[in-house]
Scaffold this motif. Structure first.
Motif, PDB file in Angstrom:
ATOM      1  N   MET A 245       0.468  -1.197   0.247  1.00  0.00           N
ATOM      2  CA  MET A 245      -0.248   0.095  -0.027  1.00  0.00           C
ATOM      3  C   MET A 245       0.736   1.213  -0.420  1.00  0.00           C
ATOM      4  N   LEU A 246       1.979   0.711   0.826  1.00  0.00           N
ATOM      5  CA  LEU A 246       2.921   2.238   1.109  1.00  0.00           C
ATOM      6  C   LEU A 246       3.304   2.625  -0.812  1.00  0.00           C
ATOM      7  N   GLU A 247       3.852   2.270  -1.280  1.00  0.00           N
ATOM      8  CA  GLU A 247       4.223   1.752  -2.345  1.00  0.00           C
ATOM      9  C   GLU A 247       3.349   2.407  -3.925  1.00  0.00           C
ATOM     10  N   THR A 248       1.927   1.626  -3.330  1.00  0.00           N
ATOM     11  CA  THR A 248       1.098   1.810  -4.283  1.00  0.00           C
ATOM     12  C   THR A 248       0.479   3.886  -3.964  1.00  0.00           C
ATOM     13  N   CYS A 249       0.668   4.345  -3.052  1.00  0.00           N
ATOM     14  CA  CYS A 249       0.521   5.420  -2.628  1.00  0.00           C
ATOM     15  C   CYS A 249       0.823   6.139  -2.880  1.00  0.00           C
ATOM     16  N   THR A 250       2.247   5.507  -3.115  1.00  0.00           N
ATOM     17  CA  THR A 250       3.596   6.694  -3.093  1.00  0.00           C
ATOM     18  C   THR A 250       3.527   7.090  -5.024  1.00  0.00           C
ATOM     19  N   ASN A 251       3.453   6.342  -5.296  1.00  0.00           N
ATOM     20  CA  ASN A 251       2.830   6.321  -6.738  1.00  0.00           C
ATOM     21  C   ASN A 251       1.762   7.014  -7.194  1.00  0.00           C
ATOM     22  N   CYS A 252       0.880   7.441  -6.785  1.00  0.00           N
ATOM     23  CA  CYS A 252      -0.138   7.830  -6.573  1.00  0.00           C
ATOM     24  C   CYS A 252      -0.329   9.558  -6.804  1.00  0.00           C
ATOM     25  N   LYS A 253      -0.847  10.685  -8.085  1.00  0.00           N
ATOM     26  CA  LYS A 253      -0.006  11.772  -8.051  1.00  0.00           C
ATOM     27  C   LYS A 253      -0.888  12.870  -7.081  1.00  0.00           C
TER      28      LYS A 253
END
Length: 331
Positions: A245-253
């Motif tokens: 989830m952290l990786e996904t959130c980091t990639n969300c602009k």
């Protein structure tokens, strides 16, 4: 005009660095907050500024006096309220103030008038002739503040002034400090680890952790550093899923910042109320079980988490115990 000027100030206890190369200025008449966890270097800084500790390196001036070469002048121009109560509990409140005024050389004709003034300021006229051992914790703290003012200091140091007090008493002490600053135009240097205390009282705040200043500015400016609202998720922590989830959130602009601490996720976004559904979908996709969700404006706690990755309650230097032992030995 500045009441306090600090440049590259450092204090070491043998191999432990308690205060690490800090620099800042405090304006005359300002309430300046030093915010940080226990062991961060707050009290050590006050002890250097009040000449109780010699700096290892760097410079500091209080009311224009050098803390190393003009120690007596510094001491005459400041008042101090330390964490530990230093009142004589066998004396009355008035007797404590009388003794302190004598120690500072306040003339008798002026001393009695000043005692009446400071007792009125902290709303303790009716408690002045009671023995201090019968005082509550809040009454002792108010008397400590009154004592620190008896010799008309230009700067008042308050080291964790509401530590250990209940919420109602703490709020009353805040009101006294506000009134003191407003009436007496006195510069106040306040240390605290209570976020709401710094937020309520201080014109400007410096956040210190592990001896280093990590952020400085008004409360509003510090909160604006995060650039949006905060969505907080309390989750059932599962390392693999959390990492995903952290990786996904980091990639969300549309997510400006994301921080994980214990079983909480903090996401900084614009217009948080319109983003909650998106966040819940991300959590579902990552297999994260959510216990609760909250939306709020950024707090000083969020600022601290942003710079350190931990809450102020979790923050404690690894060598905190070593530092305490060294300070007790006077090294």
């Amino acid at each position: 005009m500045e009441s306090i000027v600090i440049k590259d100030l450092t204090k070491k206890f043998k191999e432990f660095t308690a205060v690490d190369n800090i620099s800042f200025k405090i304006k005359k008449g300002e309430v300046f907050g030093f915010l940080g966890p226990n062991g961060a270097g707050k009290t050590t800084t006050i002890k250097m500024l009040s000449t109780l500790f010699n700096p290892t390196s760097g410079e500091a001036k209080v009311n224009g006096f050098d803390v190393q070469t003009q120690r007596d002048d510094v001491r005459k121009s400041i008042g101090i309220v330390f964490q530990e109560t230093a009142l004589d509990v066998q004396l009355t409140g008035r007797e404590n103030l009388e003794f302190h005024g004598m120690m500072y050389g306040v003339p008798k004709d002026k001393r009695n008038k000043k005692i009446d003034e400071v007792l009125k300021l902290v709303n303790m006229e009716d408690k002045a002739n009671i023995i201090v051992k019968k005082y509550s914790g809040g009454m002792k703290r108010r008397l400590e503040i009154a004592r620190g003012l008896i010799h008309n200091p230009e700067v008042l140091f308050l080291d964790e002034p509401t530590l250990g007090l209940d919420a109602q008493t703490r709020r009353r002490i805040w009101d006294y400090i506000k009134e003191l600053n407003k009436k007496e135009k006195i510069t106040i240097f306040l240390t605290t680890h209570y976020m709401e205390e710094a937020d309520f009282l201080c014109d400007r705040i410096a956040i210190i952790d592990n001896g280093k200043i990590i952020a400085r500015g008004t409360s509003k400016k510090l909160k604006n550093l995060l650039g949006g609202d905060v969505i907080s998720l309390e989750i059932k922590k599962t390392p693999g899923k959390l990492k995903k989830m952290l990786e996904t959130c980091t990639n969300c602009k549309w997510i400006k910042k994301v921080k994980a601490h214990n079983n909480h996720l903090s996401l900084t976004v614009q217009n948080a109320e319109t983003k909650v559904t998106k966040v819940l979908k991300l959590a579902e996709k990552a297999g994260i079980d959510i216990i609760s969700v909250s939306i709020r404006k950024p707090s000083l706690e969020d600022v601290f988490i942003h710079f350190t990755g931990k809450t102020i309650r979790e923050a404690k230097p690894e060598n905190f115990q070593m530092k305490m032992m060294a300070m007790r030995r006077g090294h």
